[in-house]
Design a protein around this motif. Structure first.
Motif, PDB file in Angstrom:
ATOM      1  N   ASP A  84       0.813  -1.213   0.000  1.00 57.36           N
ATOM      2  CA  ASP A  84       0.000   0.000   0.000  1.00 57.36           C
ATOM      3  C   ASP A  84       0.855   1.275   0.000  1.00 57.36           C
ATOM      4  O   ASP A  84       0.327   2.380   0.170  1.00 57.36           O
ATOM      5  N   LEU A 135      -1.212   6.160   8.923  1.00 50.26           N
ATOM      6  CA  LEU A 135      -2.559   6.619   8.568  1.00 50.26           C
ATOM      7  C   LEU A 135      -2.480   7.926   7.782  1.00 50.26           C
ATOM      8  O   LEU A 135      -3.224   8.126   6.820  1.00 50.26           O
ATOM      9  N   LYS A 161      -1.764   7.148   4.356  1.00 56.04           N
ATOM     10  CA  LYS A 161      -2.811   6.342   3.713  1.00 56.04           C
ATOM     11  C   LYS A 161      -2.393   4.872   3.562  1.00 56.04           C
ATOM     12  O   LYS A 161      -2.887   4.165   2.676  1.00 56.04           O
ATOM     13  N   TYR A 198      -3.115   2.008   5.158  1.00 57.96           N
ATOM     14  CA  TYR A 198      -4.023   1.398   6.127  1.00 57.96           C
ATOM     15  C   TYR A 198      -3.709  -0.076   6.371  1.00 57.96           C
ATOM     16  O   TYR A 198      -3.778  -0.549   7.510  1.00 57.96           O
ATOM     17  N   GLU A 199      -3.372  -0.819   5.331  1.00 56.74           N
ATOM     18  CA  GLU A 199      -3.102  -2.247   5.499  1.00 56.74           C
ATOM     19  C   GLU A 199      -1.811  -2.470   6.277  1.00 56.74           C
ATOM     20  O   GLU A 199      -1.726  -3.390   7.092  1.00 56.74           O
ATOM     21  N   ALA A 240      -0.679  -0.429   8.560  1.00 58.78           N
ATOM     22  CA  ALA A 240      -1.041  -0.098   9.946  1.00 58.78           C
ATOM     23  C   ALA A 240      -1.750  -1.271  10.612  1.00 58.78           C
ATOM     24  O   ALA A 240      -1.473  -1.605  11.774  1.00 58.78           O
ATOM     25  N   LYS A 241      -2.649  -1.924   9.890  1.00 58.56           N
ATOM     26  CA  LYS A 241      -3.363  -3.077  10.451  1.00 58.56           C
ATOM     27  C   LYS A 241      -2.403  -4.228  10.747  1.00 58.56           C
ATOM     28  O   LYS A 241      -2.535  -4.919  11.771  1.00 58.56           O
ATOM     29  N   ILE A 285      -7.232   3.166  13.962  1.00 54.69           N
ATOM     30  CA  ILE A 285      -7.450   2.476  12.690  1.00 54.69           C
ATOM     31  C   ILE A 285      -8.945   2.311  12.423  1.00 54.69           C
ATOM     32  O   ILE A 285      -9.409   2.505  11.278  1.00 54.69           O
ATOM     33  N   TYR A 286      -9.703   1.993  13.468  1.00 55.41           N
ATOM     34  CA  TYR A 286     -11.153   1.854  13.275  1.00 55.41           C
ATOM     35  C   TYR A 286     -11.774   3.175  12.840  1.00 55.41           C
ATOM     36  O   TYR A 286     -12.610   3.216  11.930  1.00 55.41           O
ATOM     37  N   ALA A 340     -10.450   5.434  11.162  1.00 53.15           N
ATOM     38  CA  ALA A 340     -10.041   5.750   9.785  1.00 53.15           C
ATOM     39  C   ALA A 340     -10.641   4.800   8.759  1.00 53.15           C
ATOM     40  O   ALA A 340     -10.868   5.193   7.610  1.00 53.15           O
ATOM     41  N   THR A 341     -10.903   3.542   9.155  1.00 49.38           N
ATOM     42  CA  THR A 341     -11.293   2.520   8.174  1.00 49.38           C
ATOM     43  C   THR A 341     -12.635   1.855   8.449  1.00 49.38           C
ATOM     44  O   THR A 341     -13.163   1.173   7.578  1.00 49.38           O
ATOM     45  N   ASP A 346     -13.067  -0.740  10.210  1.00 47.95           N
ATOM     46  CA  ASP A 346     -12.821  -2.180  10.091  1.00 47.95           C
ATOM     47  C   ASP A 346     -13.352  -2.879  11.342  1.00 47.95           C
ATOM     48  O   ASP A 346     -12.669  -2.970  12.364  1.00 47.95           O
TER      49      ASP A 346
END
Length: 569
Positions: A92, A170, A173, A175-176, A178-179, A219-220, A222-223, A225
Protein backbone atom coordinates in the motif's frame (compact mmCIF):
# COMPACT_ATOMS: atom_id res chain seq x y z
CA UNK A 1 -5.75 -15.94 13.46
CA UNK A 2 -8.03 -16.65 16.40
CA UNK A 3 -9.07 -13.71 18.54
CA UNK A 4 -8.36 -15.72 21.66
CA UNK A 5 -5.55 -18.02 22.65
CA UNK A 6 -5.17 -21.12 24.76
CA UNK A 7 -1.68 -20.01 25.75
CA UNK A 8 -1.67 -17.83 28.84
CA UNK A 9 1.30 -16.44 30.68
CA UNK A 10 4.84 -16.17 29.41
CA UNK A 11 6.00 -18.59 26.73
CA UNK A 12 9.54 -19.69 27.61
CA UNK A 13 12.18 -17.98 25.49
CA UNK A 14 15.31 -19.74 24.25
CA UNK A 15 16.96 -19.43 27.65
CA UNK A 16 20.21 -21.30 26.75
CA UNK A 17 20.70 -19.12 23.65
CA UNK A 18 20.11 -15.87 25.55
CA UNK A 19 22.50 -16.96 28.34
CA UNK A 20 25.17 -17.80 25.76
CA UNK A 21 24.72 -14.51 23.93
CA UNK A 22 25.15 -12.65 27.22
CA UNK A 23 28.51 -14.42 27.62
CA UNK A 24 29.42 -13.39 24.08
CA UNK A 25 28.39 -9.81 24.89
CA UNK A 26 30.61 -9.74 27.97
CA UNK A 27 33.61 -11.15 26.10
CA UNK A 28 33.17 -8.62 23.29
CA UNK A 29 33.23 -5.78 25.79
CA UNK A 30 36.51 -7.05 27.24
CA UNK A 31 38.05 -7.19 23.75
CA UNK A 32 36.76 -3.96 22.21
CA UNK A 33 36.19 -1.77 25.27
CA UNK A 34 33.21 0.40 26.18
CA UNK A 35 33.67 3.15 23.57
CA UNK A 36 30.95 2.77 20.96
CA UNK A 37 30.04 -0.65 22.35
CA UNK A 38 26.38 -1.68 21.93
CA UNK A 39 25.51 -4.74 24.05
CA UNK A 40 22.20 -5.21 22.26
CA UNK A 41 23.97 -6.19 19.04
CA UNK A 42 25.19 -9.43 20.63
CA UNK A 43 21.82 -10.68 21.92
CA UNK A 44 20.33 -9.95 18.49
CA UNK A 45 22.75 -12.33 16.75
CA UNK A 46 21.35 -15.49 15.13
CA UNK A 47 23.09 -18.85 15.16
CA UNK A 48 24.29 -20.30 11.86
CA UNK A 49 24.97 -23.70 13.40
CA UNK A 50 23.82 -25.54 16.50
CA UNK A 51 24.33 -23.97 19.91
CA UNK A 52 26.77 -26.57 21.34
CA UNK A 53 29.15 -26.06 18.39
CA UNK A 54 29.13 -22.29 18.87
CA UNK A 55 29.70 -22.70 22.62
CA UNK A 56 32.69 -24.99 22.03
CA UNK A 57 34.24 -22.55 19.59
CA UNK A 58 33.65 -19.71 22.03
CA UNK A 59 35.27 -21.57 24.92
CA UNK A 60 38.33 -22.36 22.79
CA UNK A 61 38.63 -18.76 21.65
CA UNK A 62 38.33 -16.72 24.80
CA UNK A 63 41.73 -17.03 26.42
CA UNK A 64 43.88 -15.59 23.66
CA UNK A 65 41.39 -13.92 21.31
CA UNK A 66 42.42 -10.88 19.32
CA UNK A 67 39.94 -8.53 17.72
CA UNK A 68 40.53 -10.26 14.38
CA UNK A 69 40.00 -13.71 15.94
CA UNK A 70 36.82 -12.43 17.48
CA UNK A 71 35.36 -11.11 14.25
CA UNK A 72 36.22 -14.39 12.51
CA UNK A 73 34.36 -16.27 15.24
CA UNK A 74 31.32 -14.00 14.91
CA UNK A 75 31.20 -14.37 11.12
CA UNK A 76 31.64 -18.15 11.34
CA UNK A 77 28.91 -18.89 13.84
CA UNK A 78 26.40 -16.05 13.62
CA UNK A 79 24.28 -14.05 11.25
CA UNK A 80 24.74 -10.42 12.22
CA UNK A 81 22.09 -8.53 14.15
CA UNK A 82 19.15 -7.83 11.87
CA UNK A 83 20.02 -10.74 9.57
CA UNK A 84 16.85 -12.57 10.57
CA UNK A 85 14.71 -9.84 9.00
CA UNK A 86 14.25 -9.09 5.31
CA UNK A 87 13.36 -5.80 3.69
CA UNK A 88 9.72 -5.73 2.65
CA UNK A 89 7.93 -3.60 0.10
CA UNK A 90 4.56 -2.58 1.60
CA UNK A 91 1.89 -3.11 -1.09
CA UNK A 92 0.00 0.00 0.00
CA UNK A 93 3.03 2.30 -0.32
CA UNK A 94 2.97 4.83 -3.14
CA UNK A 95 5.50 7.67 -3.59
CA UNK A 96 2.78 10.32 -3.26
CA UNK A 97 -0.50 9.00 -1.83
CA UNK A 98 -3.78 10.49 -2.95
CA UNK A 99 -5.01 12.98 -0.36
CA UNK A 100 -1.61 13.19 1.38
CA UNK A 101 -1.33 16.15 3.78
CA UNK A 102 -3.77 18.45 1.96
CA UNK A 103 -3.12 21.33 4.37
CA UNK A 104 0.60 21.50 3.51
CA UNK A 105 1.01 24.14 0.79
CA UNK A 106 4.71 24.99 1.13
CA UNK A 107 6.68 23.30 -1.66
CA UNK A 108 9.75 22.80 0.53
CA UNK A 109 7.75 21.33 3.38
CA UNK A 110 5.80 19.07 1.06
CA UNK A 111 8.98 17.70 -0.54
CA UNK A 112 10.41 16.97 2.89
CA UNK A 113 7.17 15.35 4.07
CA UNK A 114 7.29 13.01 1.07
CA UNK A 115 10.85 12.05 2.00
CA UNK A 116 9.67 11.27 5.54
CA UNK A 117 6.76 9.31 4.07
CA UNK A 118 9.26 7.30 1.98
CA UNK A 119 10.98 6.16 5.17
CA UNK A 120 8.08 3.74 5.81
CA UNK A 121 9.40 1.71 2.89
CA UNK A 122 12.96 1.66 4.25
CA UNK A 123 11.76 0.69 7.75
CA UNK A 124 9.45 -2.13 6.61
CA UNK A 125 10.55 -5.71 7.29
CA UNK A 126 9.30 -9.27 7.25
CA UNK A 127 10.48 -12.21 9.33
CA UNK A 128 12.90 -14.46 7.45
CA UNK A 129 11.88 -18.10 6.95
CA UNK A 130 14.77 -19.27 9.10
CA UNK A 131 13.24 -17.75 12.22
CA UNK A 132 10.13 -19.87 11.77
CA UNK A 133 11.96 -23.10 10.91
CA UNK A 134 14.72 -22.75 13.56
CA UNK A 135 13.21 -20.55 16.30
CA UNK A 136 15.72 -21.73 18.94
CA UNK A 137 18.54 -20.16 16.91
CA UNK A 138 17.06 -16.67 17.19
CA UNK A 139 16.00 -14.27 19.91
CA UNK A 140 13.59 -12.65 17.44
CA UNK A 141 9.95 -13.66 17.98
CA UNK A 142 8.35 -14.58 14.64
CA UNK A 143 5.32 -12.31 14.55
CA UNK A 144 2.87 -13.33 11.79
CA UNK A 145 2.79 -10.15 9.69
CA UNK A 146 5.25 -7.69 8.15
CA UNK A 147 6.36 -5.00 10.58
CA UNK A 148 7.78 -1.48 10.75
CA UNK A 149 10.89 -1.17 12.90
CA UNK A 150 11.82 2.06 14.71
CA UNK A 151 15.30 2.10 13.15
CA UNK A 152 19.03 1.63 13.83
CA UNK A 153 19.62 -0.71 16.80
CA UNK A 154 15.88 -1.26 17.23
CA UNK A 155 15.47 -4.09 14.72
CA UNK A 156 12.16 -5.56 15.86
CA UNK A 157 8.59 -4.50 16.57
CA UNK A 158 8.29 -2.27 19.64
CA UNK A 159 5.17 -1.71 21.63
CA UNK A 160 4.49 1.95 22.33
CA UNK A 161 6.57 3.16 19.38
CA UNK A 162 3.95 1.47 17.21
CA UNK A 163 1.19 3.93 18.17
CA UNK A 164 3.02 6.86 16.55
CA UNK A 165 4.20 4.71 13.66
CA UNK A 166 0.53 3.96 13.03
CA UNK A 167 -0.42 7.63 13.24
CA UNK A 168 2.15 8.31 10.53
CA UNK A 169 1.02 5.35 8.43
CA UNK A 170 -2.56 6.62 8.57
CA UNK A 171 -1.38 10.05 7.42
CA UNK A 172 0.42 8.22 4.59
CA UNK A 173 -2.81 6.34 3.71
CA UNK A 174 -1.07 3.01 4.41
CA UNK A 175 -4.02 1.40 6.13
CA UNK A 176 -3.10 -2.25 5.50
CA UNK A 177 0.41 -1.74 6.83
CA UNK A 178 -1.04 -0.10 9.95
CA UNK A 179 -3.36 -3.08 10.45
CA UNK A 180 -0.45 -5.51 10.08
CA UNK A 181 1.48 -3.63 12.80
CA UNK A 182 -1.49 -3.90 15.16
CA UNK A 183 -2.17 -7.55 14.38
CA UNK A 184 1.40 -8.39 15.40
CA UNK A 185 0.80 -6.77 18.78
CA UNK A 186 -2.51 -8.60 19.13
CA UNK A 187 -0.63 -11.83 18.44
CA UNK A 188 1.82 -11.05 21.27
CA UNK A 189 -0.99 -10.16 23.68
CA UNK A 190 -2.81 -13.41 22.92
CA UNK A 191 0.34 -15.51 23.19
CA UNK A 192 1.84 -14.00 26.33
CA UNK A 193 -1.15 -12.38 28.04
CA UNK A 194 0.29 -8.91 27.42
CA UNK A 195 2.17 -7.04 24.71
CA UNK A 196 5.91 -7.39 25.17
CA UNK A 197 8.26 -4.40 25.30
CA UNK A 198 9.51 -5.66 21.93
CA UNK A 199 9.29 -8.79 19.82
CA UNK A 200 12.40 -10.45 21.25
CA UNK A 201 12.59 -13.44 23.59
CA UNK A 202 14.57 -11.38 26.10
CA UNK A 203 11.69 -8.88 26.40
CA UNK A 204 9.22 -11.38 27.86
CA UNK A 205 9.96 -9.98 31.33
CA UNK A 206 8.05 -6.73 30.78
CA UNK A 207 5.59 -4.74 28.70
CA UNK A 208 5.57 -1.05 27.72
CA UNK A 209 3.01 1.79 28.01
CA UNK A 210 -0.32 0.17 27.04
CA UNK A 211 -1.49 1.85 23.86
CA UNK A 212 -2.82 -1.13 21.88
CA UNK A 213 -6.43 -0.07 22.32
CA UNK A 214 -5.57 3.44 21.12
CA UNK A 215 -4.00 1.96 17.98
CA UNK A 216 -7.08 -0.14 17.23
CA UNK A 217 -9.29 2.90 17.82
CA UNK A 218 -7.28 5.10 15.44
CA UNK A 219 -7.45 2.48 12.69
CA UNK A 220 -11.15 1.85 13.28
CA UNK A 221 -11.92 5.57 13.10
CA UNK A 222 -10.04 5.75 9.78
CA UNK A 223 -11.29 2.52 8.17
CA UNK A 224 -14.36 1.30 10.13
CA UNK A 225 -12.82 -2.18 10.09
CA UNK A 226 -15.20 -4.04 12.39
CA UNK A 227 -13.30 -7.32 12.03
CA UNK A 228 -10.18 -5.71 13.54
CA UNK A 229 -12.25 -4.66 16.56
CA UNK A 230 -13.58 -8.19 16.96
CA UNK A 231 -10.17 -9.87 16.86
CA UNK A 232 -8.63 -7.30 19.19
CA UNK A 233 -11.11 -7.39 22.06
CA UNK A 234 -9.87 -10.56 23.79
CA UNK A 235 -6.27 -9.37 23.50
CA UNK A 236 -7.25 -6.07 25.12
CA UNK A 237 -9.04 -7.88 27.93
CA UNK A 238 -5.90 -9.99 28.47
CA UNK A 239 -3.81 -6.84 28.61
CA UNK A 240 -6.21 -5.09 30.94
CA UNK A 241 -6.00 -8.01 33.36
CA UNK A 242 -2.20 -7.84 33.23
CA UNK A 243 -2.10 -4.14 34.13
CA UNK A 244 -4.66 -4.53 36.89
CA UNK A 245 -3.13 -7.55 38.57
CA UNK A 246 0.00 -8.80 36.89
CA UNK A 247 2.19 -11.78 37.64
CA UNK A 248 3.18 -11.82 41.29
CA UNK A 249 6.87 -11.42 41.71
CA UNK A 250 8.81 -9.57 44.39
CA UNK A 251 9.24 -6.26 46.14
CA UNK A 252 10.11 -5.10 49.68
CA UNK A 253 6.56 -5.90 50.78
CA UNK A 254 6.16 -9.01 48.61
CA UNK A 255 3.12 -7.48 46.88
CA UNK A 256 4.42 -8.19 43.37
CA UNK A 257 1.87 -6.75 40.96
CA UNK A 258 0.96 -3.81 38.77
CA UNK A 259 -2.22 -3.10 40.70
CA UNK A 260 -2.04 -0.84 43.78
CA UNK A 261 -4.78 0.29 46.14
CA UNK A 262 -4.51 3.65 47.87
CA UNK A 263 -6.72 5.55 50.29
CA UNK A 264 -7.18 9.26 49.56
CA UNK A 265 -7.52 12.18 51.98
CA UNK A 266 -11.29 11.62 52.25
CA UNK A 267 -10.86 7.93 53.09
CA UNK A 268 -11.97 6.64 49.67
CA UNK A 269 -10.18 3.57 48.30
CA UNK A 270 -8.84 3.79 44.74
CA UNK A 271 -7.19 1.30 42.42
CA UNK A 272 -4.31 2.47 40.25
CA UNK A 273 -1.41 0.86 38.38
CA UNK A 274 2.38 1.08 38.29
CA UNK A 275 5.21 -0.28 36.18
CA UNK A 276 6.40 -3.62 37.51
CA UNK A 277 8.73 -6.00 35.65
CA UNK A 278 9.22 -9.61 36.73
CA UNK A 279 12.99 -9.62 36.54
CA UNK A 280 15.83 -9.34 39.05
CA UNK A 281 18.80 -10.04 36.78
CA UNK A 282 20.65 -7.82 34.31
CA UNK A 283 18.54 -7.09 31.24
CA UNK A 284 20.03 -9.34 28.52
CA UNK A 285 20.08 -6.51 25.96
CA UNK A 286 22.01 -4.35 28.46
CA UNK A 287 23.67 -7.00 30.60
CA UNK A 288 27.15 -5.47 30.72
CA UNK A 289 25.72 -2.01 31.33
CA UNK A 290 23.50 -3.19 34.19
CA UNK A 291 26.35 -5.12 35.81
CA UNK A 292 28.52 -2.01 35.69
CA UNK A 293 25.74 0.01 37.38
CA UNK A 294 25.29 -2.66 40.06
CA UNK A 295 29.04 -2.93 40.71
CA UNK A 296 28.71 0.10 42.98
CA UNK A 297 26.50 -1.96 45.32
CA UNK A 298 27.87 -4.43 47.84
CA UNK A 299 25.28 -7.15 48.41
CA UNK A 300 23.63 -9.59 46.03
CA UNK A 301 20.17 -8.51 47.22
CA UNK A 302 20.93 -4.84 46.51
CA UNK A 303 22.07 -5.75 43.02
CA UNK A 304 19.00 -7.89 42.38
CA UNK A 305 16.79 -5.02 43.55
CA UNK A 306 18.53 -2.59 41.17
CA UNK A 307 18.10 -5.00 38.25
CA UNK A 308 14.42 -5.31 39.05
CA UNK A 309 14.01 -1.53 39.22
CA UNK A 310 15.90 -1.03 35.94
CA UNK A 311 13.63 -3.49 34.14
CA UNK A 312 10.56 -1.82 35.66
CA UNK A 313 11.76 1.62 34.55
CA UNK A 314 12.37 0.16 31.08
CA UNK A 315 8.74 -1.01 31.08
CA UNK A 316 7.74 2.66 31.38
CA UNK A 317 9.46 3.52 28.08
CA UNK A 318 11.33 6.25 30.00
CA UNK A 319 14.64 4.41 30.23
CA UNK A 320 16.00 6.29 32.01
CA UNK A 321 15.02 9.43 33.91
CA UNK A 322 15.54 11.12 37.26
CA UNK A 323 11.77 10.68 37.50
CA UNK A 324 12.37 7.13 38.77
CA UNK A 325 15.31 7.91 41.08
CA UNK A 326 15.09 8.83 44.73
CA UNK A 327 18.38 10.69 44.32
CA UNK A 328 18.80 12.12 40.78
CA UNK A 329 22.58 12.12 41.28
CA UNK A 330 22.72 8.41 42.17
CA UNK A 331 21.63 5.96 39.46
CA UNK A 332 21.51 3.09 41.97
CA UNK A 333 18.56 4.77 43.72
CA UNK A 334 16.30 3.76 40.83
CA UNK A 335 12.87 3.03 42.37
CA UNK A 336 10.33 2.85 39.54
CA UNK A 337 8.12 0.31 41.34
CA UNK A 338 7.61 2.84 44.14
CA UNK A 339 6.05 5.36 41.75
CA UNK A 340 2.39 5.58 40.80
CA UNK A 341 2.83 7.19 37.37
CA UNK A 342 0.43 9.81 36.05
CA UNK A 343 0.82 8.82 32.40
CA UNK A 344 0.41 5.05 32.86
CA UNK A 345 -2.92 5.56 34.59
CA UNK A 346 -4.02 7.99 31.91
CA UNK A 347 -3.22 5.35 29.28
CA UNK A 348 -5.24 2.74 31.17
CA UNK A 349 -8.14 5.17 31.48
CA UNK A 350 -7.95 5.53 27.71
CA UNK A 351 -7.94 1.74 27.40
CA UNK A 352 -11.06 1.51 29.53
CA UNK A 353 -12.83 4.05 27.31
CA UNK A 354 -11.71 2.20 24.18
CA UNK A 355 -12.80 -1.23 25.41
CA UNK A 356 -16.20 0.18 26.34
CA UNK A 357 -16.48 1.71 22.86
CA UNK A 358 -15.49 -1.53 21.11
CA UNK A 359 -17.89 -3.55 23.26
CA UNK A 360 -20.71 -1.19 22.33
CA UNK A 361 -19.78 -1.45 18.63
CA UNK A 362 -20.05 -5.25 18.65
CA UNK A 363 -23.05 -5.37 20.98
CA UNK A 364 -21.39 -6.74 24.14
CA UNK A 365 -23.53 -4.96 26.72
CA UNK A 366 -21.99 -6.48 29.87
CA UNK A 367 -18.42 -5.59 28.85
CA UNK A 368 -19.56 -2.11 27.86
CA UNK A 369 -21.14 -1.50 31.26
CA UNK A 370 -18.18 -2.97 33.14
CA UNK A 371 -15.68 -0.68 31.43
CA UNK A 372 -17.81 2.43 31.68
CA UNK A 373 -17.83 1.87 35.43
CA UNK A 374 -14.09 1.12 35.48
CA UNK A 375 -13.30 4.32 33.56
CA UNK A 376 -15.40 6.42 35.91
CA UNK A 377 -13.58 4.94 38.91
CA UNK A 378 -10.14 5.51 37.41
CA UNK A 379 -10.97 9.08 36.41
CA UNK A 380 -11.91 9.77 40.02
CA UNK A 381 -8.71 8.07 41.23
CA UNK A 382 -6.49 10.08 38.87
CA UNK A 383 -8.07 13.32 40.03
CA UNK A 384 -7.92 12.39 43.70
CA UNK A 385 -4.37 11.02 43.84
CA UNK A 386 -2.48 12.91 41.12
CA UNK A 387 -4.17 16.28 40.53
CA UNK A 388 -2.50 19.22 42.24
CA UNK A 389 -4.78 22.25 42.13
CA UNK A 390 -2.09 24.71 43.16
CA UNK A 391 0.31 23.66 40.37
CA UNK A 392 -2.38 22.94 37.77
CA UNK A 393 -0.70 19.61 36.94
CA UNK A 394 -1.09 15.92 37.65
CA UNK A 395 1.85 14.75 39.77
CA UNK A 396 3.36 11.27 40.14
CA UNK A 397 2.90 9.75 43.59
CA UNK A 398 5.69 8.07 45.59
CA UNK A 399 4.53 5.00 47.48
CA UNK A 400 5.87 4.87 51.03
CA UNK A 401 6.90 1.42 52.24
CA UNK A 402 8.25 2.58 55.59
CA UNK A 403 5.04 2.49 57.59
CA UNK A 404 3.40 -0.71 56.47
CA UNK A 405 3.71 -3.52 53.96
CA UNK A 406 -0.04 -3.88 53.61
CA UNK A 407 -2.38 -2.08 51.24
CA UNK A 408 -4.07 0.30 50.93
CA UNK A 409 -1.35 2.91 51.00
CA UNK A 410 -2.44 6.10 52.72
CA UNK A 411 -2.26 9.19 50.53
CA UNK A 412 -0.13 12.07 51.77
CA UNK A 413 0.33 15.29 49.84
CA UNK A 414 4.03 15.22 50.76
CA UNK A 415 4.44 12.11 48.60
CA UNK A 416 3.40 13.84 45.39
CA UNK A 417 6.49 14.36 43.25
CA UNK A 418 6.74 18.14 42.92
CA UNK A 419 9.21 18.01 40.01
CA UNK A 420 7.98 19.07 36.60
CA UNK A 421 7.89 16.42 33.87
CA UNK A 422 6.16 16.43 30.52
CA UNK A 423 4.24 13.39 31.76
CA UNK A 424 2.49 15.67 34.27
CA UNK A 425 0.44 16.96 31.32
CA UNK A 426 -0.31 13.67 29.56
CA UNK A 427 -3.80 13.22 31.11
CA UNK A 428 -4.88 16.17 28.96
CA UNK A 429 -4.67 13.69 26.04
CA UNK A 430 -7.49 11.61 27.54
CA UNK A 431 -11.19 12.30 27.80
CA UNK A 432 -12.77 13.46 30.15
CA UNK A 433 -9.86 15.73 31.11
CA UNK A 434 -9.62 17.59 27.81
CA UNK A 435 -13.42 18.09 27.96
CA UNK A 436 -13.24 19.96 31.28
CA UNK A 437 -12.91 23.62 30.23
CA UNK A 438 -11.96 24.84 33.69
CA UNK A 439 -9.26 22.20 34.07
CA UNK A 440 -7.93 22.86 30.56
CA UNK A 441 -7.55 26.56 31.37
CA UNK A 442 -5.52 25.71 34.48
CA UNK A 443 -3.36 23.16 32.66
CA UNK A 444 -2.62 25.52 29.75
CA UNK A 445 -1.58 28.25 32.15
CA UNK A 446 0.54 25.78 34.13
CA UNK A 447 2.26 24.45 31.01
CA UNK A 448 2.93 28.00 29.81
CA UNK A 449 4.82 28.78 33.04
CA UNK A 450 6.27 25.32 33.69
CA UNK A 451 9.68 25.89 32.10
CA UNK A 452 9.14 22.89 29.80
CA UNK A 453 8.37 25.00 26.71
CA UNK A 454 11.65 25.53 24.90
CA UNK A 455 12.67 26.97 21.55
CA UNK A 456 12.30 23.61 19.78
CA UNK A 457 9.54 21.85 21.68
CA UNK A 458 8.61 20.49 25.08
CA UNK A 459 11.46 19.34 27.34
CA UNK A 460 10.98 15.97 29.00
CA UNK A 461 11.92 17.36 32.41
CA UNK A 462 13.76 20.27 33.99
CA UNK A 463 16.46 18.02 35.45
CA UNK A 464 19.69 17.63 33.48
CA UNK A 465 20.64 14.23 34.89
CA UNK A 466 22.52 12.95 31.87
CA UNK A 467 19.74 10.43 31.29
CA UNK A 468 18.03 10.52 27.92
CA UNK A 469 14.51 11.04 29.31
CA UNK A 470 15.49 14.30 31.00
CA UNK A 471 16.45 17.84 30.00
CA UNK A 472 17.35 19.01 27.38
CA UNK A 473 15.88 16.15 25.37
CA UNK A 474 12.45 16.24 23.79
CA UNK A 475 10.67 13.15 22.50
CA UNK A 476 8.09 12.90 19.73
CA UNK A 477 5.44 10.98 21.77
CA UNK A 478 5.35 13.63 24.49
CA UNK A 479 5.05 16.46 21.97
CA UNK A 480 2.19 14.68 20.25
CA UNK A 481 0.16 13.66 23.29
CA UNK A 482 0.25 17.14 24.80
CA UNK A 483 -0.39 18.93 21.51
CA UNK A 484 -3.28 16.63 20.60
CA UNK A 485 -4.80 17.03 24.05
CA UNK A 486 -4.65 20.80 23.67
CA UNK A 487 -6.37 20.54 20.28
CA UNK A 488 -9.07 18.16 21.52
CA UNK A 489 -10.02 20.60 24.28
CA UNK A 490 -11.60 22.93 21.73
CA UNK A 491 -10.12 25.94 23.52
CA UNK A 492 -8.85 28.68 21.22
CA UNK A 493 -5.96 29.49 23.55
CA UNK A 494 -5.08 25.81 23.84
CA UNK A 495 -5.09 25.34 20.07
CA UNK A 496 -2.82 28.36 19.59
CA UNK A 497 -0.37 26.87 22.07
CA UNK A 498 -0.64 23.48 20.34
CA UNK A 499 0.10 24.98 16.93
CA UNK A 500 3.10 26.86 18.32
CA UNK A 501 4.56 23.72 19.94
CA UNK A 502 3.99 21.70 16.77
CA UNK A 503 5.69 24.39 14.65
CA UNK A 504 8.73 24.40 16.92
CA UNK A 505 8.93 20.61 16.77
CA UNK A 506 8.52 20.41 13.00
CA UNK A 507 11.13 23.13 12.54
CA UNK A 508 13.79 21.28 14.58
CA UNK A 509 13.06 17.95 12.85
CA UNK A 510 13.36 19.67 9.47
CA UNK A 511 16.58 21.46 10.37
CA UNK A 512 18.20 18.27 11.69
CA UNK A 513 17.12 16.37 8.59
CA UNK A 514 18.62 18.97 6.28
CA UNK A 515 21.90 18.83 8.21
CA UNK A 516 22.16 15.04 8.63
CA UNK A 517 19.81 13.49 6.06
CA UNK A 518 18.14 11.54 8.85
CA UNK A 519 15.21 11.58 11.26
CA UNK A 520 16.31 11.14 14.86
CA UNK A 521 14.96 9.31 17.89
CA UNK A 522 15.05 12.41 20.10
CA UNK A 523 15.99 16.08 19.85
CA UNK A 524 17.63 18.76 21.95
CA UNK A 525 14.76 21.21 22.46
CA UNK A 526 17.04 24.09 23.39
CA UNK A 527 18.98 24.19 20.12
CA UNK A 528 17.08 24.02 16.84
CA UNK A 529 18.27 21.21 14.57
CA UNK A 530 20.30 19.41 17.23
CA UNK A 531 19.44 15.81 18.02
CA UNK A 532 19.37 14.54 21.59
CA UNK A 533 21.90 12.58 23.59
CA UNK A 534 22.55 11.02 26.97
CA UNK A 535 21.54 7.60 28.22
CA UNK A 536 23.07 4.18 27.69
CA UNK A 537 23.36 4.05 23.89
CA UNK A 538 24.39 6.40 21.09
CA UNK A 539 21.67 8.50 19.41
CA UNK A 540 19.59 6.51 16.93
CA UNK A 541 18.12 7.36 13.57
CA UNK A 542 15.24 6.10 11.46
CA UNK A 543 13.01 6.94 13.21
CA UNK A 544 9.54 5.49 13.55
CA UNK A 545 7.80 7.70 16.05
CA UNK A 546 9.55 10.89 14.98
CA UNK A 547 8.36 10.27 11.40
CA UNK A 548 4.83 9.56 12.59
CA UNK A 549 4.53 12.65 14.75
CA UNK A 550 5.86 15.00 12.08
CA UNK A 551 3.33 13.63 9.57
CA UNK A 552 0.50 13.82 12.12
CA UNK A 553 1.37 17.43 12.95
CA UNK A 554 1.55 18.41 9.29
CA UNK A 555 -1.81 16.74 8.69
CA UNK A 556 -3.39 18.62 11.59
CA UNK A 557 -1.82 22.06 11.17
CA UNK A 558 -0.30 22.22 7.70
CA UNK A 559 2.56 24.64 7.15
CA UNK A 560 1.58 27.99 5.58
CA UNK A 561 3.88 29.18 2.80
CA UNK A 562 4.40 32.52 4.47
CA UNK A 563 5.82 30.92 7.63
CA UNK A 564 9.61 30.72 7.71
CA UNK A 565 10.79 27.12 7.96
CA UNK A 566 14.36 27.70 9.08
CA UNK A 567 16.99 30.33 8.44
CA UNK A 568 18.14 29.61 4.92
CA UNK A 569 21.79 29.82 4.12
Amino acid sequence: MSSCSSARGPVAPSVPLIAFLERVQEAALSIFGASGFDPKRYVDLSLKSDLPAAERAFDELRASATAQDWETFIRSYFEDAGGDLEHYEPPDYTPEPEGFLPAVKSREMREWALEVHALWKSLSRKISDGVRTRPDSHTLIPVPNPLVIPGSRFREAYYWDSYWVIRGLLASKMYETAKAVVKNLIYLANRYGYVLNGARAYYTNRSQPPLLSAMVREIYDATHDLELVKISLQALLNEYEFWNSGIKYRNPCNLGKHKVTIQDAEGRIHTLSRYYAKWDKPRPESSTTDKESASKLSSASEKANLYWELASAAESGWDFSARWMRDPLDFTTMAATSVLPVDLNAFILGMEHDIAFFAEVIGDKSTFERFVMASEARKEAITSIFWNEQKGQWLDYWLNYSNSCSEPYIWDTLNQNQNVYASNFVPLWINPFYSDASMVHKVVNSLKHSGLLQASGIATSLQNSGQQWDFPNGWAPLQHMIVEGLVKSGSTDARQMAEDIAARWIRTNYAAYKQTGKMHEKYNVVNCGEFGGGGEYVPQTGFGWSNGVVLAFLEEFGWPQDREIIDRE
